[in-house]
Design a protein around this motif. Structure first.
Motif, mmCIF file in Angstrom:
data_model
loop_
_atom_site.group_PDB
_atom_site.id
_atom_site.type_symbol
_atom_site.label_atom_id
_atom_site.label_comp_id
_atom_site.label_asym_id
_atom_site.label_seq_id
_atom_site.Cartn_x
_atom_site.Cartn_y
_atom_site.Cartn_z
ATOM 1 N N LEU A 65 0.773 -1.322 -0.082
ATOM 2 C CA LEU A 65 0.228 0.017 -0.109
ATOM 3 C C LEU A 65 0.940 1.208 0.038
ATOM 4 O O LEU A 65 0.710 2.159 -0.474
ATOM 5 N N GLY A 66 2.072 1.258 0.795
ATOM 6 C CA GLY A 66 2.891 2.403 0.906
ATOM 7 C C GLY A 66 3.626 2.633 -0.565
ATOM 8 O O GLY A 66 3.924 3.567 -0.993
ATOM 9 N N VAL A 67 4.052 1.470 -1.141
ATOM 10 C CA VAL A 67 4.647 1.366 -2.489
ATOM 11 C C VAL A 67 3.847 1.904 -3.522
ATOM 12 O O VAL A 67 4.046 2.915 -4.212
ATOM 13 N N THR A 68 2.305 1.545 -3.581
ATOM 14 C CA THR A 68 1.565 2.213 -4.287
ATOM 15 C C THR A 68 1.144 3.578 -4.175
ATOM 16 O O THR A 68 1.050 4.392 -5.352
ATOM 17 N N ALA A 69 1.293 4.137 -3.003
ATOM 18 C CA ALA A 69 0.981 5.471 -2.723
ATOM 19 C C ALA A 69 1.997 6.327 -3.142
ATOM 20 O O ALA A 69 1.637 7.260 -3.683
ATOM 21 N N ILE A 70 3.013 5.877 -2.847
ATOM 22 C CA ILE A 70 4.250 6.720 -3.514
ATOM 23 C C ILE A 70 4.460 6.644 -4.853
ATOM 24 O O ILE A 70 4.748 7.817 -5.471
ATOM 25 N N THR A 71 4.274 5.637 -5.454
ATOM 26 C CA THR A 71 4.493 5.450 -7.261
ATOM 27 C C THR A 71 3.501 6.301 -7.783
ATOM 28 O O THR A 71 3.734 7.057 -8.557
ATOM 29 N N THR A 72 2.433 6.242 -7.155
ATOM 30 C CA THR A 72 1.247 6.858 -7.923
ATOM 31 C C THR A 72 1.410 8.376 -7.615
ATOM 32 O O THR A 72 1.192 9.054 -8.488
ATOM 33 N N ALA A 73 1.781 8.703 -6.855
ATOM 34 C CA ALA A 73 2.216 10.209 -6.355
ATOM 35 C C ALA A 73 3.332 10.833 -7.497
ATOM 36 O O ALA A 73 3.195 11.884 -8.116
ATOM 37 N N VAL A 74 4.328 9.927 -7.661
ATOM 38 C CA VAL A 74 5.351 10.196 -8.486
ATOM 39 C C VAL A 74 4.740 10.466 -9.965
ATOM 40 O O VAL A 74 5.044 11.498 -10.590
ATOM 41 N N GLY A 75 3.802 9.472 -10.375
ATOM 42 C CA GLY A 75 3.366 9.566 -11.849
ATOM 43 C C GLY A 75 2.344 10.734 -12.056
ATOM 44 O O GLY A 75 2.490 11.376 -13.042
ATOM 45 N N ALA A 76 1.579 10.922 -11.085
ATOM 46 C CA ALA A 76 0.636 11.954 -11.178
ATOM 47 C C ALA A 76 1.070 13.485 -10.800
ATOM 48 O O ALA A 76 0.987 14.103 -11.847
ATOM 49 N N ILE A 77 1.959 13.634 -9.732
ATOM 50 C CA ILE A 77 2.449 15.061 -9.620
ATOM 51 C C ILE A 77 3.531 15.285 -10.863
ATOM 52 O O ILE A 77 3.602 16.313 -11.343
ATOM 53 N N GLY A 78 4.241 14.135 -11.493
ATOM 54 C CA GLY A 78 5.064 14.529 -12.741
ATOM 55 C C GLY A 78 4.451 15.053 -13.904
ATOM 56 O O GLY A 78 4.987 15.673 -14.385
ATOM 57 N N TYR A 79 3.398 14.212 -14.143
ATOM 58 C CA TYR A 79 2.445 15.000 -15.209
ATOM 59 C C TYR A 79 2.013 16.131 -14.808
ATOM 60 O O TYR A 79 2.016 17.043 -15.870
ATOM 61 N N LEU A 80 1.342 16.478 -13.662
ATOM 62 C CA LEU A 80 0.846 17.853 -13.385
ATOM 63 C C LEU A 80 1.861 18.975 -13.456
ATOM 64 O O LEU A 80 1.361 20.109 -13.959
ATOM 65 N N VAL A 81 3.026 18.679 -13.016
ATOM 66 C CA VAL A 81 3.970 19.719 -13.264
ATOM 67 C C VAL A 81 4.280 20.075 -14.611
ATOM 68 O O VAL A 81 4.236 21.349 -15.108
ATOM 69 N N ILE A 82 4.363 19.177 -15.589
ATOM 70 C CA ILE A 82 4.433 19.590 -16.958
ATOM 71 C C ILE A 82 3.211 20.075 -17.542
ATOM 72 O O ILE A 82 3.436 21.045 -18.395
ATOM 73 N N ALA A 83 2.087 19.692 -16.915
ATOM 74 C CA ALA A 83 0.710 20.214 -17.588
ATOM 75 C C ALA A 83 0.571 21.647 -17.182
ATOM 76 O O ALA A 83 0.161 22.500 -18.046
ATOM 77 N N ARG A 84 1.200 21.965 -16.363
ATOM 78 C CA ARG A 84 1.053 23.092 -15.599
ATOM 79 C C ARG A 84 2.047 24.394 -16.505
ATOM 80 O O ARG A 84 1.630 25.271 -16.663
ATOM 81 N N VAL A 85 3.103 23.719 -16.765
ATOM 82 C CA VAL A 85 4.132 24.593 -17.619
ATOM 83 C C VAL A 85 3.434 24.765 -18.834
ATOM 84 O O VAL A 85 3.565 25.768 -19.589
ATOM 85 N N ARG A 86 2.790 23.723 -19.483
ATOM 86 C CA ARG A 86 2.294 23.987 -20.874
ATOM 87 C C ARG A 86 0.630 24.419 -20.820
ATOM 88 O O ARG A 86 0.379 24.578 -21.625
ATOM 89 N N ARG A 87 0.366 24.994 -19.554
ATOM 90 C CA ARG A 87 -0.700 25.752 -19.419
ATOM 91 C C ARG A 87 -2.021 24.746 -19.959
ATOM 92 O O ARG A 87 -2.906 25.301 -20.683
ATOM 93 N N LYS A 88 -2.091 23.538 -19.607
ATOM 94 C CA LYS A 88 -3.343 22.634 -19.856
ATOM 95 C C LYS A 88 -4.358 22.890 -19.123
ATOM 96 O O LYS A 88 -4.041 23.451 -17.783
#
Length: 307
Positions: A65-88
């Motif tokens: 459950l801890g592994v899932t929580a951390i890996t999910t955060a890495v994927g989601a936040i990683g995309y959101l940062v780039i999406a923010r830069v690209r003004r999606k």
């Protein structure tokens, strides 16, 4: 290896059925949307309830459950940062973040876990986290994007209860924690309805492929590439390192956690995109591309991790 190919082959056949139904116009126009709503509101909640209510508590509330929580955060936040830069837009950003982190635990994870480990319990922590934590957060954001209004604190607090997927998952976990079971007269109809979930989602996805442009031709090539890198490369590496070196899980659990992270984007993301009328092309292409990439990747994970 053969179990992985068998699991993916079954999915491909059912998706092809959906494609052929759309190609030859066997069903009336609008069937895809109706089927997707049936899967979202009725069949998938039944499947999640039955899966989680029967999962061993120790497996569900484990280091995975801890592994899932951390890996999910890495994927989601990683995309959101780039999406923010690209003004999606908010809606497109949420769908992209889900596509980067929301794995196909139900449609592919359950059969693969059963084939490889003799039980579906290893994917229970993934399903629980995605439906009880990740999905509610995403649904609140998608509600904001759809209505254009910031919800009240009460509405946000009640959002998990209002969503059938989250409610069914929570009830399933409660049943598992309490060690309770339902009478057969109640379980049998739930099982029948749950049986629609996986083929229904796959057929709706297959129908969406007919007439759709090739991946990357809808103007989302950069986003699609980012999703593929995060989902199919970054997340499995993060999951393996966490399981092996941080949580020091046993070899089978490490393999299961790494395989879970290497699963392709879930068809549920496409169903959510249809439900909220945003990011449908990106969700469809992400599911298709990551599913194709998952064939050699899952085989490689078994070969590298399970030595």
């Amino acid at each position: 290896m053969s179990s992985i190919l068998q699991g993916l082959g079954v999915l491909a056949v059912v998706i092809a059925v959906g494609f052929l139904l759309a190609r030859f116009r066997v069903l009336p126009e609008g069937t895809q949307q109706i089927l997707a709503r049936l899967v979202f509101f009725v069949a998938t909640p039944a499947l999640l309830f039955r899966t989680l209510s029967g999962a061993p508590v120790g497996t569900v509330l484990s280091s995975a459950l801890g592994v899932t929580a951390i890996t999910t955060a890495v994927g989601a936040i990683g995309y959101l940062v780039i999406a923010r830069v690209r003004r999606k837009s908010l809606g497109e950003s949420v769908i992209g973040a889900l596509a980067s982190s929301y794995v196909n635990a139900g449609n592919l994870g359950i059969p693969l876990s059963t084939y490889l480990f003799g039980t579906a319990a290893y994917v229970a922590p993934v399903m629980m986290y995605q439906l009880i934590v990740l999905a509610p957060i995403a649904f609140v954001a998608l509600d904001i994007a759809e209505t254009g209004k910031r919800p009240s604190v009460l509405r946000v607090a009640l959002q998990p209860v209002r969503n059938p997927l989250v409610l069914a998952s929570a009830l399933g976990v409660v049943m598992a924690l309490g060690g309770w079971s339902l009478p057969a007269v109640v379980v049998r109809p739930i099982d029948m309805i749950a049986g629609i979930a996986v083929p229904g989602a796959l057929i709706a996805f297959g129908m969406s492929l007919y007439g759709a442009p090739l991946p990357g031709r809808t103007g989302s090539r950069t986003e699609l590439t980012l999703i593929a890198v995060l989902k199919m490369l970054v997340l499995p590496v993060v999951a393996y390192c966490l399981g092996q070196f941080v949580f020091q899980m046993d070899p089978v659990a490490v393999l299961a956690a790494t395989l879970a992270a290497a699963l392709p984007t879930a068809q549920n993301v496409f169903v959510y995109a249809i439900r909220y009328h945003v990011g449908e092309a990106l969700a469809r292409e992400a599911v298709l591309v990551t599913t194709i990439l998952s064939v050699p990747e899952l085989i490689a994970v078994v070969g590298i991790v399970h030595r």
